[in-house]
Design a protein around this motif. Sequence first.
Motif, PDB file in Angstrom:
ATOM      1  N   PHE A 279      12.872 -49.968 -12.158  1.00  0.00           N
ATOM      2  CA  PHE A 279      13.183 -48.630 -12.664  1.00  0.00           C
ATOM      3  C   PHE A 279      12.620 -48.471 -14.069  1.00  0.00           C
ATOM      4  N   HIS A 280      12.725 -49.521 -14.874  1.00  0.00           N
ATOM      5  CA  HIS A 280      12.180 -49.477 -16.237  1.00  0.00           C
ATOM      6  C   HIS A 280      10.673 -49.227 -16.214  1.00  0.00           C
ATOM      7  N   TRP A 292      25.948 -50.012 -17.746  1.00  0.00           N
ATOM      8  CA  TRP A 292      25.185 -50.909 -18.627  1.00  0.00           C
ATOM      9  C   TRP A 292      23.677 -50.696 -18.525  1.00  0.00           C
ATOM     10  N   ARG A 293      23.202 -50.125 -17.416  1.00  0.00           N
ATOM     11  CA  ARG A 293      21.762 -49.980 -17.195  1.00  0.00           C
ATOM     12  C   ARG A 293      21.120 -49.057 -18.222  1.00  0.00           C
ATOM     13  N   GLU A 298      16.690 -48.150 -21.830  1.00  0.00           N
ATOM     14  CA  GLU A 298      16.159 -47.579 -23.070  1.00  0.00           C
ATOM     15  C   GLU A 298      15.497 -48.654 -23.930  1.00  0.00           C
ATOM     16  N   GLU A 299      16.079 -49.842 -23.945  1.00  0.00           N
ATOM     17  CA  GLU A 299      15.516 -50.919 -24.751  1.00  0.00           C
ATOM     18  C   GLU A 299      14.168 -51.381 -24.206  1.00  0.00           C
ATOM     19  N   ALA A 300      13.953 -51.181 -22.906  1.00  0.00           N
ATOM     20  CA  ALA A 300      12.668 -51.545 -22.298  1.00  0.00           C
ATOM     21  C   ALA A 300      11.567 -50.544 -22.657  1.00  0.00           C
ATOM     22  N   PHE A 304       9.042 -42.655 -19.816  1.00  0.00           N
ATOM     23  CA  PHE A 304       9.581 -41.426 -19.218  1.00  0.00           C
ATOM     24  C   PHE A 304      11.003 -41.204 -19.706  1.00  0.00           C
ATOM     25  N   GLU A 305      11.499 -39.992 -19.524  1.00  0.00           N
ATOM     26  CA  GLU A 305      12.876 -39.671 -19.901  1.00  0.00           C
ATOM     27  C   GLU A 305      13.820 -40.065 -18.780  1.00  0.00           C
TER      28      GLU A 305
END
Length: 447
Positions: A279-280, A292-293, A298-300, A304-305
């Motif tokens: 997904f990242h 938690w995902r 976001e950290e990855a 894309f938004e």
Amino acid sequence: MPEVAPSLARKAAYAVIASLALLTTACTGQSSSGATDDASKDTTINFWHAWSAPNEVKAVKSLVAGFEKAHPNIHVNIVGNMTDDKINQGLRSGGDRAPDVISSFTTNNVGKFCSSGALVDLNPFFKKSRIDPEATFPKTMNEYTQFDGNRCTVPLLGDAYGLYYNKTAFKKAGITAPPRTWSEFEADAGKLTIPQGDGYKQLGFMPDYHGWESTTEHYFGQFSPTYFDKDGKSDLAKDPAFEKGFTLQKKLVDELGGFRKLEKFRATLGDEWGPKHPFHTGQVAMQMDGEWRLGMAEEAKPGFEIGVAPLPVPDDRASEYGKGYITGTIAGIAASSHKQNAAWELVKYMTTNTDAVVGFANDIHNVPSTLAALKSPKLKYDPRFRTFLDIAANPDSTTTPASINGGVYLVTIQQLGYDYESGKVTDLKAGLKKAAAQIDTDIAQAK
């Protein structure tokens, strides 16, 4: 990511639960509020928990520090990174070094904790403190912390499952909003799928039960099934929700290319906990996952938004859109403890003090576990996180019921899922009956 460790531990525990004799079958002498220690006197209690990441350990210490400030006579010896296996050994052994208070990530084992007598029934403690659990905790969390009327555990933060989606991919596919019903989800998964060679440039959704968090219980949570009848027998072959859930998932597997093609593609993708999660990377456009995902994704730094929404529901349950599957961390008091009143003071503080629950939720990035904390203005979160708070508070949200042998019945259902989606089982009704019989046999043998 620190905030994902609870789910990681739960997933690992789920994978081996069928083979572990996780909790003692011999009663350890459960107290029914027969605690005699004086919680107003100077004392030290042991608190065993499973968190291990640096920021989690720091958060636990901060939580306990707040308790010790409010109760200067009660000192807490914290022992972290304790699995259920280690906790069980400690509960069996007793003694000065054994836990007085425990926390576990494995809600599937509540039935074993309660039926074995390893943890005390907390109902008398709640009554003595004049706290009504049903008015304090969300409905679903109330359900998964008790077994046969024995409330031997209490919620300590929670996890809620929703739908993550790639807004850029949605826009390219002409999809203007996240799917609310299963038929919309099915159509969107098809629109978002871009074949490439014998695989995919982009897969709308990975439906396989071997996928990331796409277990049978997470799927079925949207179908609101009844796992056991009033007599404690498996309802797997009788409740149409199960047949419907299996059928719709298998239809999605077939429509998106078939089990073998999907599994071949899945084998090329990144793992669930690393930055290369599909997904990242944009290889999968929609993902069923817990709160938690969001931080992990976001950290990855995806290109894309990220959108967040509740999971879709079956078309005939459209009015229930907004619900989801709920699980979480649990806490309890050891029956072998000679300091149960002092232990209760810690449990009560960690799980019912609104500021304490909110502060811990902010630090761990999990869902608060009291109704008051869910509404607290002190909560700090990304606006998208609100989706999970709403799912947790939704009375239509579901969980899986406690069983005397833990989550063994879930492993049996999951195995049927593997066999059905792969084509090994072709007669679903017969498969459901066989699995139900196995579940009943396993439970009977555990008694």
